[in-house]
Write an enzyme that holds these catalytic residues in place. Structure first.
Site, PDB file in Angstrom:
ATOM      1  CD  GLU A  79     -16.076 124.094  98.221  1.00 23.67           C
ATOM      2  OE1 GLU A  79     -16.080 124.038  96.983  1.00 23.67           O
ATOM      3  OE2 GLU A  79     -15.134 124.557  98.881  1.00 23.67           O
ATOM      4  CB  CYS A 111     -11.942 126.626 100.879  1.00 19.78           C
ATOM      5  SG  CYS A 111     -11.834 125.201  99.829  1.00 19.78           S
ATOM      6  CG  HIS A 233      -7.624 126.867 102.079  1.00 14.32           C
ATOM      7  ND1 HIS A 233      -8.379 125.826 102.568  1.00 14.32           N
ATOM      8  CD2 HIS A 233      -7.611 126.716 100.728  1.00 14.32           C
ATOM      9  CE1 HIS A 233      -8.821 125.093 101.552  1.00 14.32           C
ATOM     10  NE2 HIS A 233      -8.355 125.607 100.422  1.00 14.32           N
TER      11      HIS A 233
HETATM   12  P1  HMG Z   1      -0.079 118.283  88.955  1.00 13.29           P
HETATM   13  O1  HMG Z   1       0.003 119.026  87.674  1.00 13.29           O
HETATM   14  O2  HMG Z   1      -0.433 116.846  88.881  1.00 13.29           O
HETATM   15  O3  HMG Z   1       1.246 118.348  89.781  1.00 13.29           O
HETATM   16  O4  HMG Z   1      -1.175 119.018  89.847  1.00 13.29           O
HETATM   17  P2  HMG Z   1       2.592 119.171  89.511  1.00 13.29           P
HETATM   18  O5  HMG Z   1       3.238 118.697  88.269  1.00 13.29           O
HETATM   19  O6  HMG Z   1       2.329 120.645  89.636  1.00 13.29           O
HETATM   20  O7  HMG Z   1       3.449 118.664  90.750  1.00 13.29           O
HETATM   21  C1  HMG Z   1       3.085 118.995  92.046  1.00 13.29           C
HETATM   22  C2  HMG Z   1       4.365 119.168  92.849  1.00 13.29           C
HETATM   23  O8  HMG Z   1       5.003 117.896  92.972  1.00 13.29           O
HETATM   24  C3  HMG Z   1       5.381 120.093  92.190  1.00 13.29           C
HETATM   25  O9  HMG Z   1       6.022 120.793  93.231  1.00 13.29           O
HETATM   26  C4  HMG Z   1       6.365 119.108  91.539  1.00 13.29           C
HETATM   27  O10 HMG Z   1       7.673 119.655  91.350  1.00 13.29           O
HETATM   28  C5  HMG Z   1       6.375 118.006  92.570  1.00 13.29           C
HETATM   29  P3  HMG Z   1       6.262 122.394  93.087  1.00 13.29           P
HETATM   30  O11 HMG Z   1       7.035 122.597  91.873  1.00 13.29           O
HETATM   31  O12 HMG Z   1       4.858 122.994  92.971  1.00 13.29           O
HETATM   32  O13 HMG Z   1       6.937 122.763  94.354  1.00 13.29           O
HETATM   33  N1  HMG Z   1       6.804 116.682  92.041  1.00 13.29           N
HETATM   34  C6  HMG Z   1       7.606 115.839  92.705  1.00 13.29           C
HETATM   35  N2  HMG Z   1       8.199 115.940  93.904  1.00 13.29           N
HETATM   36  C7  HMG Z   1       8.967 114.880  94.334  1.00 13.29           C
HETATM   37  N3  HMG Z   1       9.146 113.756  93.586  1.00 13.29           N
HETATM   38  C8  HMG Z   1       8.571 113.624  92.370  1.00 13.29           C
HETATM   39  C9  HMG Z   1       7.763 114.697  91.892  1.00 13.29           C
HETATM   40  N4  HMG Z   1       7.042 114.902  90.751  1.00 13.29           N
HETATM   41  C10 HMG Z   1       6.453 116.125  90.860  1.00 13.29           C
HETATM   42  N5  HMG Z   1       8.765 112.518  91.644  1.00 13.29           N
HETATM   43  C11 HMG Z   1      -2.349 120.258  91.466  1.00 13.29           C
HETATM   44  C12 HMG Z   1      -1.074 119.456  91.167  1.00 13.29           C
HETATM   45  C13 HMG Z   1      -2.296 120.754  92.893  1.00 13.29           C
HETATM   46  C14 HMG Z   1      -2.447 121.454  90.512  1.00 13.29           C
HETATM   47  C15 HMG Z   1      -3.572 119.325  91.249  1.00 13.29           C
HETATM   48  O14 HMG Z   1      -3.531 118.262  92.169  1.00 13.29           O
HETATM   49  C16 HMG Z   1      -4.902 120.039  91.401  1.00 13.29           C
HETATM   50  O15 HMG Z   1      -5.425 120.605  90.445  1.00 13.29           O
HETATM   51  N6  HMG Z   1      -5.524 120.009  92.622  1.00 13.29           N
HETATM   52  C17 HMG Z   1      -6.784 120.684  92.899  1.00 13.29           C
HETATM   53  C18 HMG Z   1      -6.666 122.197  92.925  1.00 13.29           C
HETATM   54  C19 HMG Z   1      -5.981 122.732  94.166  1.00 13.29           C
HETATM   55  O16 HMG Z   1      -5.845 122.070  95.175  1.00 13.29           O
HETATM   56  N7  HMG Z   1      -5.590 124.026  94.098  1.00 13.29           N
HETATM   57  C20 HMG Z   1      -4.998 124.704  95.220  1.00 13.29           C
HETATM   58  C21 HMG Z   1      -5.215 126.213  95.195  1.00 13.29           C
HETATM   59  S1  HMG Z   1      -6.948 126.641  95.027  1.00 13.29           S
HETATM   60  C22 HMG Z   1      -7.591 126.326  96.621  1.00 13.29           C
HETATM   61  O17 HMG Z   1      -6.879 126.139  97.565  1.00 13.29           O
HETATM   62  C23 HMG Z   1      -9.075 126.262  96.730  1.00 13.29           C
HETATM   63  C24 HMG Z   1      -9.659 124.865  96.863  1.00 13.29           C
HETATM   64  O18 HMG Z   1      -9.425 124.357  98.155  1.00 13.29           O
HETATM   65  C25 HMG Z   1     -11.153 124.872  96.541  1.00 13.29           C
HETATM   66  C26 HMG Z   1     -12.071 125.835  97.281  1.00 13.29           C
HETATM   67  O19 HMG Z   1     -11.766 126.980  97.551  1.00 13.29           O
HETATM   68  O20 HMG Z   1     -13.219 125.411  97.498  1.00 13.29           O
HETATM   69  C27 HMG Z   1      -9.037 123.898  95.873  1.00 13.29           C
END
Ligand code: HMG
Length: 379
Positions: A79, A111, A233
């Site tokens: 991609e 992906c 993935h």
């Molecule tokens: P965010 O809002 O910054 O993070 O975004 P959050 O607030 O959701 O926190 C992440 C985790 O860290 C949570 O854990 C928190 O509790 C924890 P969870 O509740 O989910 O188990 N946390 C902590 N842990 C320990 N100590 C701390 C602490 N603070 C928080 N102090 C997000 C995270 C992944 C959404 C963001 O990085 C993002 O948008 N990333 C890109 C999108 C993505 O990867 N999506 C995945 C699914 S889609 C997919 O896989 C397709 C893709 O590969 C693309 C394709 O297909 O081409 C992306």
């Protein structure tokens, strides 16, 4: 007849950053990245390693001189394409010296596309069983500096040689897939960074897992306990782990193999199309599974398409793995966050002017842009 993965290899850029240092620089608790997201390091590509040079290096690390003659289909799954018309695989065929009497294409569905490529490869081999198919999944994942997606970037490529009577894994005919128009992650043609609805994308990933896994079990009368390992993935390792825990009720052994399957991904980040297959490589190198172990694989590509399918390990698979491949991790150079930011914002020319790039001493690299054409070099 049995078809599947005869060889598998990867290539990652020689630069990386430490996720705890990135967190500190952004004013975030470092535990959020290492425990919350499950990522320790992230690969950073220099300008000389675009999607095509990453892919060519991965294939070079994987196939032999003999394979160059036997391959008659090359599928580049990406991609991160740099051209709307010319496929990157046409460059790769010439750079590697692959038999020119080959079909060459580039395919896309976020992906997911390397998984579609596996199925296309199997269909091709059913009527050309003396031939081999090269699949390369290559991507650079970019969300932008200081964005919520930044900690889930990465770069790298995985190459797989698909043949009859493979040495590593036999691909099962059983598979369940599901597609729906979902705006969870996308990248318009005019943007070099992805747009993402992060939390919504996590929900869709898990919803599509549930849909395809339940459908698979019903269609083929399978139970969770029929699998010796589950691979996902991996956009970041925590999401695979959460899906495993939430939907599979895994035993200690299954959790252990899952952890082994994410060791490499923890050091690289999201490489989009190659992420599931980097996880497969991590499993092959770090776990000790018996021959005939059944592995369930979940492929997800935003937009969105999901597929659950399976493979069986071949007797003696360990002997078919190149022991030198993981040494790439030992020779990487750690960047400061400032240097990573400069590398991230560096740009190739796009106005038709002439740009010459420095030698990077990797086997293949992008060397020159001239008249809107990309020229590669073997070092
Ligand atoms: P965010 O809002 O910054 O993070 O975004 P959050 O607030 O959701 O926190 C992440 C985790 O860290 C949570 O854990 C928190 O509790 C924890 P969870 O509740 O989910 O188990 N946390 C902590 N842990 C320990 N100590 C701390 C602490 N603070 C928080 N102090 C997000 C995270 C992944 C959404 C963001 O990085 C993002 O948008 N990333 C890109 C999108 C993505 O990867 N999506 C995945 C699914 S889609 C997919 O896989 C397709 C893709 O590969 C693309 C394709 O297909 O081409 C992306």
């Amino acid at each position: 007849m049995k078809f599947g993965i005869d060889k598998i290899g990867f290539y990652i850029p020689k630069y990386y950053i430490d996720m705890r240092e990135l967190a500190t620089m952004r004013g975030i608790d470092p535990d959020k990245f290492t425990y919350g997201l499950g990522q320790d390091e992230m690969s950073v590509p220099p300008l000389t390693q675009d999607m095509i040079s990453l892919a060519t290096n991965a294939a070079y690390n994987t196939i032999s001189e003999q394979d160059l003659n036997d391959i008659d289909l090359v599928i580049l799954a990406t991609e991160t394409g740099s051209d709307f018309s010319k496929s990157g695989s046409t460059s790769i065929v010439s750079l590697l010296g692959i038999n020119p009497k080959s079909r060459c294409i580039e395919i896309k569905q976020a992906c997911y596309s390397a998984t579609a490529a596996l199925q296309f490869a199997k269909n091709h081999l059913q009527s050309n069983d003396d031939k081999k198919v090269l699949i390369i999944a290559s991507d650079i994942s970019r969300y932008g500096l200081d964005t919520s997606g930044e900690a889930t970037q990465g770069a790298g490529a995985v190459a797989m040689l698909i043949t009859k009577d493979p040495s590593l894994l036999v691909l099962s005919d059983k598979s369940s897939y599901f597609s729906e128009d979902v705006w969870d992650f996308w990248r318009p043609n005019y943007s070099d960074t992805a747009i993402v609805d992060g939390h919504y994308s996590n929900e869709q990933y898990q919803r599509f897992f549930n849909q395809t896994f339940e459908d698979y079990k019903e269609k083929y009368d399978r139970q969770n306990s029929d699998f010796d390992a589950f691979l996902f993935h991996i956009p970041y390792t925590k999401l695979g782990r959460k899906t495993l825990i939430n939907y599979i009720n895994p035993s200690k052994e299954i959790i252990n193999t899952f952890n082994q399957s994410t060791l490499f991904n923890r050091k690289v980040g999201n490489i989009y199309t190659g992420s599931l297959y980097l996880s497969l490589i991590s499993l092959l190198y770090n776990a000790d599974l018996d021959a005939n172990a059944r592995i369930g694989l979940y492929s997800y590509g935003s937009g969105a398409v999901g597929e659950f399918f399976s493979m069986k390990l071949v007797e003696g698979y360990q002997d078919a793995l190149d022991p030198n491949l993981p040494h790439q991790f030992d020779t990487r150079e750690k960047l400061t966050i400032k240097d990573y930011e400069s590398m991230f914002t560096a740009e190739l020319v796009s106005d038709g002017s002439h740009m010459i790039l420095p030698d990077d001493n990797e086997t293949f690299q992008l060397k020159e842009i001239k008249g809107h054409r990309r020229y590669y070099q073997k070092n």
